[in-house]
Design a protein around this motif. Structure first.
Motif, PDB file in Angstrom:
ATOM      1  N   UNK A 141      55.550 -74.846 -70.565  1.00 12.01           N
ATOM      2  CA  UNK A 141      55.290 -75.604 -68.960  1.00 12.01           C
ATOM      3  C   UNK A 141      54.683 -74.886 -67.818  1.00 12.01           C
ATOM      4  N   UNK A 142      53.833 -75.408 -67.305  1.00 14.26           N
ATOM      5  CA  UNK A 142      53.133 -74.714 -66.147  1.00 14.26           C
ATOM      6  C   UNK A 142      53.527 -75.308 -64.817  1.00 14.26           C
ATOM      7  N   UNK A 143      53.851 -74.654 -63.794  1.00  9.44           N
ATOM      8  CA  UNK A 143      53.977 -75.160 -62.553  1.00  9.44           C
ATOM      9  C   UNK A 143      53.119 -74.207 -61.689  1.00  9.44           C
ATOM     10  N   UNK A 144      52.277 -75.072 -60.559  1.00  5.88           N
ATOM     11  CA  UNK A 144      51.341 -74.516 -59.951  1.00  5.88           C
ATOM     12  C   UNK A 144      51.094 -74.797 -58.531  1.00  5.88           C
ATOM     13  N   UNK A 145      50.497 -74.051 -57.762  1.00  3.46           N
ATOM     14  CA  UNK A 145      50.029 -74.778 -56.260  1.00  3.46           C
ATOM     15  C   UNK A 145      48.740 -73.950 -56.231  1.00  3.46           C
ATOM     16  N   UNK A 146      47.585 -75.057 -55.900  1.00  2.00           N
ATOM     17  CA  UNK A 146      46.252 -74.453 -55.659  1.00  2.00           C
ATOM     18  C   UNK A 146      45.913 -75.036 -54.074  1.00  2.00           C
ATOM     19  N   UNK A 147      45.540 -73.967 -53.380  1.00  2.00           N
ATOM     20  CA  UNK A 147      45.117 -74.235 -52.084  1.00  2.00           C
ATOM     21  C   UNK A 147      43.423 -74.739 -51.906  1.00  2.00           C
ATOM     22  N   UNK A 148      43.489 -76.134 -51.791  1.00  2.00           N
ATOM     23  CA  UNK A 148      42.537 -76.839 -52.109  1.00  2.00           C
ATOM     24  C   UNK A 148      42.383 -78.399 -51.370  1.00  2.00           C
ATOM     25  N   UNK A 149      41.332 -78.763 -50.820  1.00  2.00           N
ATOM     26  CA  UNK A 149      41.464 -80.077 -50.190  1.00  2.00           C
ATOM     27  C   UNK A 149      40.532 -81.026 -51.373  1.00  2.00           C
ATOM     28  N   UNK A 150      40.449 -80.665 -52.627  1.00  2.00           N
ATOM     29  CA  UNK A 150      39.961 -81.389 -53.669  1.00  2.00           C
ATOM     30  C   UNK A 150      40.631 -82.656 -53.767  1.00  2.00           C
ATOM     31  N   UNK A 151      40.019 -83.893 -53.984  1.00  4.72           N
ATOM     32  CA  UNK A 151      40.658 -85.187 -54.047  1.00  4.72           C
ATOM     33  C   UNK A 151      40.871 -85.473 -55.497  1.00  4.72           C
ATOM     34  N   UNK A 152      40.307 -84.551 -56.607  1.00  5.52           N
ATOM     35  CA  UNK A 152      40.592 -85.044 -57.820  1.00  5.52           C
ATOM     36  C   UNK A 152      40.721 -83.678 -58.681  1.00  5.52           C
ATOM     37  N   UNK A 153      41.998 -83.484 -59.116  1.00  2.56           N
ATOM     38  CA  UNK A 153      42.107 -82.237 -59.727  1.00  2.56           C
ATOM     39  C   UNK A 153      42.909 -82.320 -61.241  1.00  2.56           C
ATOM     40  N   UNK A 168      49.293 -84.391 -54.428  1.00  5.10           N
ATOM     41  CA  UNK A 168      48.204 -83.917 -53.242  1.00  5.10           C
ATOM     42  C   UNK A 168      48.944 -83.683 -51.845  1.00  5.10           C
ATOM     43  N   UNK A 169      49.077 -82.623 -51.451  1.00  6.78           N
ATOM     44  CA  UNK A 169      49.448 -82.549 -50.078  1.00  6.78           C
ATOM     45  C   UNK A 169      48.175 -82.199 -49.070  1.00  6.78           C
ATOM     46  N   UNK A 170      48.517 -81.828 -47.940  1.00  4.99           N
ATOM     47  CA  UNK A 170      47.587 -81.481 -47.076  1.00  4.99           C
ATOM     48  C   UNK A 170      47.001 -80.242 -47.302  1.00  4.99           C
ATOM     49  N   UNK A 171      46.003 -79.848 -47.689  1.00  7.15           N
ATOM     50  CA  UNK A 171      45.297 -78.490 -48.056  1.00  7.15           C
ATOM     51  C   UNK A 171      45.663 -78.039 -49.212  1.00  7.15           C
ATOM     52  N   UNK A 172      46.604 -78.475 -49.930  1.00  7.60           N
ATOM     53  CA  UNK A 172      47.235 -77.962 -51.273  1.00  7.60           C
ATOM     54  C   UNK A 172      47.298 -79.085 -52.254  1.00  7.60           C
ATOM     55  N   UNK A 173      47.593 -78.510 -53.448  1.00 11.48           N
ATOM     56  CA  UNK A 173      47.952 -79.456 -54.631  1.00 11.48           C
ATOM     57  C   UNK A 173      49.016 -78.510 -55.519  1.00 11.48           C
ATOM     58  N   UNK A 174      50.035 -79.415 -55.734  1.00  9.96           N
ATOM     59  CA  UNK A 174      51.101 -78.882 -56.592  1.00  9.96           C
ATOM     60  C   UNK A 174      50.918 -79.800 -58.113  1.00  9.96           C
ATOM     61  N   UNK A 175      51.164 -79.017 -59.112  1.00  7.67           N
ATOM     62  CA  UNK A 175      51.024 -79.454 -60.167  1.00  7.67           C
ATOM     63  C   UNK A 175      51.991 -78.993 -61.194  1.00  7.67           C
ATOM     64  N   UNK A 176      52.703 -79.821 -62.233  1.00  9.27           N
ATOM     65  CA  UNK A 176      53.520 -79.418 -63.287  1.00  9.27           C
ATOM     66  C   UNK A 176      53.006 -80.146 -64.437  1.00  9.27           C
TER      67      UNK A 176
END
Length: 199
Positions: A141-153, A168-176
């Motif tokens: 399993x991968x958990x992660x946070x990306x500082x980005x304003x991208x709309x499609x990750x 998607x959050x403001x200026x960041x993306x959280x993924x599992x």
């Protein structure tokens, strides 16, 4: 959280009669007795908390049921693996965490405190990822946070399937994500652009 309550009850059932017996034999009046009993109680409680004996006779129908048996917090969602699951939950209004469950054809089981391992951590200032392996399985399993304003990750691999939930959050993306048999060719795609994940 019935998991810890069960452990305290088991510890009390064993130690209360022991204390009564030791008191009758006047062993408790000795200076060293009380500290030894307290330490023994704490060690025993810790030991039985580390290994879920419930797995020998108990299965949960859903990951949510298993989660509420072992944890407090608000159940959010689950990422399903082949032989395990990762439950993501809210510890408080700003903090997310995860627990790992085992599963078989009969249902979901508890995992021990030592039933998974952090095998890699990737951080470069723009993204941070933790890669976990559930022991005795091929589930990663991968958990992660990306500082980005991208709309499609997306989280991808050229050699294997990656099942990923992205928030998607403001200026960041959280993924599992779940990956069977982790490989180091996993990468991010941000608005169509490939981003290599490197330490």
């Amino acid at each position: 959280m019935l998991f810890m309550l069960t452990r305290y009850i088991i510890s009390a059932v064993i130690f209360v009669p022991l204390i009564i017996i030791l008191n009758k034999k006047k062993i408790l009046k000795k200076k060293y007795a009380a500290p030894i009993i307290i330490v023994a109680f704490l060690l025993f409680s810790s030991a039985i908390s580390s290994f879920p004996v419930e797995n020998a006779f108990l299965r949960f129908d859903t990951p949510e049921q298993a989660f509420y048996y072992v944890e407090t917090g608000k159940y959010d969602y689950v990422v399903e693996g082949e032989n395990s699951s990762m439950v993501v939950y809210k510890k408080d209004s700003n903090t997310y965490s995860q627990i790992f469950l085992l599963k078989d054809e009969k249902g979901y089981m508890l995992n021990s405190f030592y039933g998974y391992a952090l095998i890699d951590r990737i951080f470069d200032g723009n993204h941070a990822l933790d890669i976990f392996k559930v022991k005795n399985t091929d589930d990663y399993y991968i958990t992660g946070v990306l500082v980005s304003d991208a709309s499609n990750i997306e989280l991808k691999s050229d050699t294997r399937d990656v099942v990923c939930n992205v928030f998607y959050k403001e200026n960041s993306v959280i993924f599992y994500a779940y990956v069977k048999e982790y490989a180091d060719d996993i990468y991010l795609v941000c608005d169509g652009e490939k981003v290599e994940l490197q330490n």
